[in-house]
Design a protein around this motif. Sequence first.
Motif, PDB file in Angstrom:
ATOM      1  N   THR A 104       0.940  -1.310   0.068  1.00  0.00           N
ATOM      2  CA  THR A 104       0.005  -0.046  -0.084  1.00  0.00           C
ATOM      3  C   THR A 104       0.723   1.245   0.002  1.00  0.00           C
ATOM      4  N   GLU A 105       0.579   2.372  -0.737  1.00  0.00           N
ATOM      5  CA  GLU A 105       1.342   3.373  -1.035  1.00  0.00           C
ATOM      6  C   GLU A 105       1.294   4.233   0.423  1.00  0.00           C
ATOM      7  N   ARG A 106       0.140   4.174   0.984  1.00  0.00           N
ATOM      8  CA  ARG A 106      -0.059   4.802   2.292  1.00  0.00           C
ATOM      9  C   ARG A 106      -0.207   3.892   3.326  1.00  0.00           C
ATOM     10  N   ALA A 107       0.905   3.634   4.084  1.00  0.00           N
ATOM     11  CA  ALA A 107       0.764   2.905   4.908  1.00  0.00           C
ATOM     12  C   ALA A 107       1.461   3.214   6.442  1.00  0.00           C
ATOM     13  N   ALA A 108       1.087   4.531   6.616  1.00  0.00           N
ATOM     14  CA  ALA A 108       1.636   5.361   7.905  1.00  0.00           C
ATOM     15  C   ALA A 108       1.551   4.495   9.140  1.00  0.00           C
ATOM     16  N   GLY A 109       2.596   4.327   9.815  1.00  0.00           N
ATOM     17  CA  GLY A 109       2.648   3.545  11.133  1.00  0.00           C
ATOM     18  C   GLY A 109       2.872   2.324  10.987  1.00  0.00           C
ATOM     19  N   ARG A 110       2.776   1.747   9.945  1.00  0.00           N
ATOM     20  CA  ARG A 110       2.645   0.216   9.354  1.00  0.00           C
ATOM     21  C   ARG A 110       3.777  -0.273   8.676  1.00  0.00           C
ATOM     22  N   ARG A 111       4.648   0.554   8.122  1.00  0.00           N
ATOM     23  CA  ARG A 111       5.646   0.329   7.022  1.00  0.00           C
ATOM     24  C   ARG A 111       6.626   1.615   7.125  1.00  0.00           C
ATOM     25  N   ASP A 112       7.929   1.099   7.487  1.00  0.00           N
ATOM     26  CA  ASP A 112       9.037   2.014   7.723  1.00  0.00           C
ATOM     27  C   ASP A 112       9.738   2.178   6.284  1.00  0.00           C
ATOM     28  N   GLY A 113       9.308   3.024   5.373  1.00  0.00           N
ATOM     29  CA  GLY A 113      10.176   3.170   4.161  1.00  0.00           C
ATOM     30  C   GLY A 113       9.036   3.049   3.018  1.00  0.00           C
ATOM     31  N   PRO A 114       9.787   2.889   1.704  1.00  0.00           N
ATOM     32  CA  PRO A 114       8.920   2.843   0.492  1.00  0.00           C
ATOM     33  C   PRO A 114       8.153   1.562   0.296  1.00  0.00           C
ATOM     34  N   PRO A 115       7.046   1.547  -0.369  1.00  0.00           N
ATOM     35  CA  PRO A 115       6.149   0.334  -0.873  1.00  0.00           C
ATOM     36  C   PRO A 115       7.079  -0.513  -1.510  1.00  0.00           C
ATOM     37  N   TYR A 116       6.871  -1.867  -1.612  1.00  0.00           N
ATOM     38  CA  TYR A 116       7.436  -3.000  -2.669  1.00  0.00           C
ATOM     39  C   TYR A 116       6.592  -2.677  -3.919  1.00  0.00           C
ATOM     40  N   PRO A 117       7.643  -2.855  -5.028  1.00  0.00           N
ATOM     41  CA  PRO A 117       6.861  -3.159  -6.113  1.00  0.00           C
ATOM     42  C   PRO A 117       6.289  -4.451  -6.412  1.00  0.00           C
ATOM     43  N   THR A 118       5.069  -4.720  -6.928  1.00  0.00           N
ATOM     44  CA  THR A 118       4.187  -5.925  -6.844  1.00  0.00           C
ATOM     45  C   THR A 118       4.974  -7.073  -7.552  1.00  0.00           C
ATOM     46  N   TYR A 119       6.145  -6.902  -8.428  1.00  0.00           N
ATOM     47  CA  TYR A 119       6.424  -8.047  -8.987  1.00  0.00           C
ATOM     48  C   TYR A 119       7.805  -8.668  -8.119  1.00  0.00           C
ATOM     49  N   ILE A 120       8.079  -8.244  -6.883  1.00  0.00           N
ATOM     50  CA  ILE A 120       9.053  -8.558  -6.308  1.00  0.00           C
ATOM     51  C   ILE A 120       8.747 -10.262  -5.761  1.00  0.00           C
ATOM     52  N   PRO A 121       9.755 -10.711  -5.776  1.00  0.00           N
ATOM     53  CA  PRO A 121       9.869 -12.198  -5.434  1.00  0.00           C
ATOM     54  C   PRO A 121       9.345 -12.697  -4.161  1.00  0.00           C
ATOM     55  N   ILE A 122       8.839 -13.471  -3.697  1.00  0.00           N
ATOM     56  CA  ILE A 122       8.263 -14.062  -2.542  1.00  0.00           C
ATOM     57  C   ILE A 122       8.504 -15.476  -2.668  1.00  0.00           C
ATOM     58  N   ALA A 123       8.784 -15.993  -1.089  1.00  0.00           N
ATOM     59  CA  ALA A 123       8.708 -17.324  -0.949  1.00  0.00           C
ATOM     60  C   ALA A 123       8.041 -17.754   0.102  1.00  0.00           C
ATOM     61  N   ILE A 124       7.009 -18.670   0.295  1.00  0.00           N
ATOM     62  CA  ILE A 124       6.328 -19.033   1.499  1.00  0.00           C
ATOM     63  C   ILE A 124       6.957 -20.438   1.913  1.00  0.00           C
ATOM     64  N   ILE A 125       7.524 -20.624   2.912  1.00  0.00           N
ATOM     65  CA  ILE A 125       8.367 -21.854   3.197  1.00  0.00           C
ATOM     66  C   ILE A 125       7.590 -22.362   4.413  1.00  0.00           C
ATOM     67  N   GLU A 126       6.902 -23.635   4.263  1.00  0.00           N
ATOM     68  CA  GLU A 126       6.287 -24.242   5.117  1.00  0.00           C
ATOM     69  C   GLU A 126       6.896 -25.552   5.907  1.00  0.00           C
ATOM     70  N   ARG A 127       7.026 -25.966   6.797  1.00  0.00           N
ATOM     71  CA  ARG A 127       7.597 -27.167   7.460  1.00  0.00           C
ATOM     72  C   ARG A 127       8.881 -27.504   7.134  1.00  0.00           C
ATOM     73  N   ALA A 128       9.739 -26.292   6.978  1.00  0.00           N
ATOM     74  CA  ALA A 128      11.213 -26.422   6.414  1.00  0.00           C
ATOM     75  C   ALA A 128      12.001 -27.466   7.194  1.00  0.00           C
ATOM     76  N   SER A 129      12.763 -28.337   6.321  1.00  0.00           N
ATOM     77  CA  SER A 129      13.731 -29.312   6.700  1.00  0.00           C
ATOM     78  C   SER A 129      12.783 -30.741   6.833  1.00  0.00           C
ATOM     79  N   MET A 130      11.436 -30.480   7.015  1.00  0.00           N
ATOM     80  CA  MET A 130      10.704 -31.758   7.300  1.00  0.00           C
ATOM     81  C   MET A 130      10.557 -32.525   5.809  1.00  0.00           C
ATOM     82  N   PRO A 131      10.062 -33.847   5.902  1.00  0.00           N
ATOM     83  CA  PRO A 131       9.710 -34.673   4.849  1.00  0.00           C
ATOM     84  C   PRO A 131       8.512 -33.916   3.771  1.00  0.00           C
ATOM     85  N   ASP A 132       7.667 -33.139   4.485  1.00  0.00           N
ATOM     86  CA  ASP A 132       6.509 -32.806   3.892  1.00  0.00           C
ATOM     87  C   ASP A 132       6.973 -31.054   3.647  1.00  0.00           C
TER      88      ASP A 132
END
Length: 211
Positions: A104-132
């Motif tokens: 969000t362009e305006r995230a006063a009080g919730r973000r310290d700095g400029p917003p992220y571009p929507t195309y930035i890579p993201i990973a969600i890692i679940e159960r890291a190091s486990m077989p599943d």
Amino acid sequence: MLSDGTQLKQGDPTVYGRVGEEILYFRERGYECVVVPGISSAIAGPLCAGIPITQRGAAESFIVCTGVGRQGQDVVLPGYVRTRTLVILMGVARIAQVLETLLTERAAGRRDGPPYPTYIPIAIIERASMPDQRVITSTLAHITTALESNGSQRPPGMIVVGWSVLSLWGSGDVTILNKGAEHDDKSRIERWLGEEPWRVNEGLISGWERL
């Protein structure tokens, strides 16, 4: 807790653990604790998914945050810095709020700095190091749909945001921090993800099962 007072923790107990409170609790009662440091999941988890949190040419620093504020309050997340990897622990269940804060362009009080571009890579890692173990990689624009399209969540989970997410994929990409490299960012994402908006990797990286 074992009979001699030893308490075993996963990872490093000082990284969003309760070690400080427990040290003070026992000290008030006349006991001094010995804390043996561990390896934080903030570092080990991404590497189990093939993601370095720093990488020459892709990420020069990292910052670790929690996705859960005290007593349910919103946490202040850092703004976008191209050279930095953002690791968010305990934030997958609040992915909607996290993304709103980052984008969000305006995230006063919730973000310290400029917003992220929507195309930035993201990973969600679940159960890291486990077989599943499951790793869902995408961009900030598509990660919510990717998560919803792949069934129920597998806690514990963590979020990694930044260019380090794609830096070791395939033949690698360590030109991200070159002068003027930002002009190639969208093509860089297309080369990484191909024609699909996200990628899902199930299980451990090849070779881990023998360790």
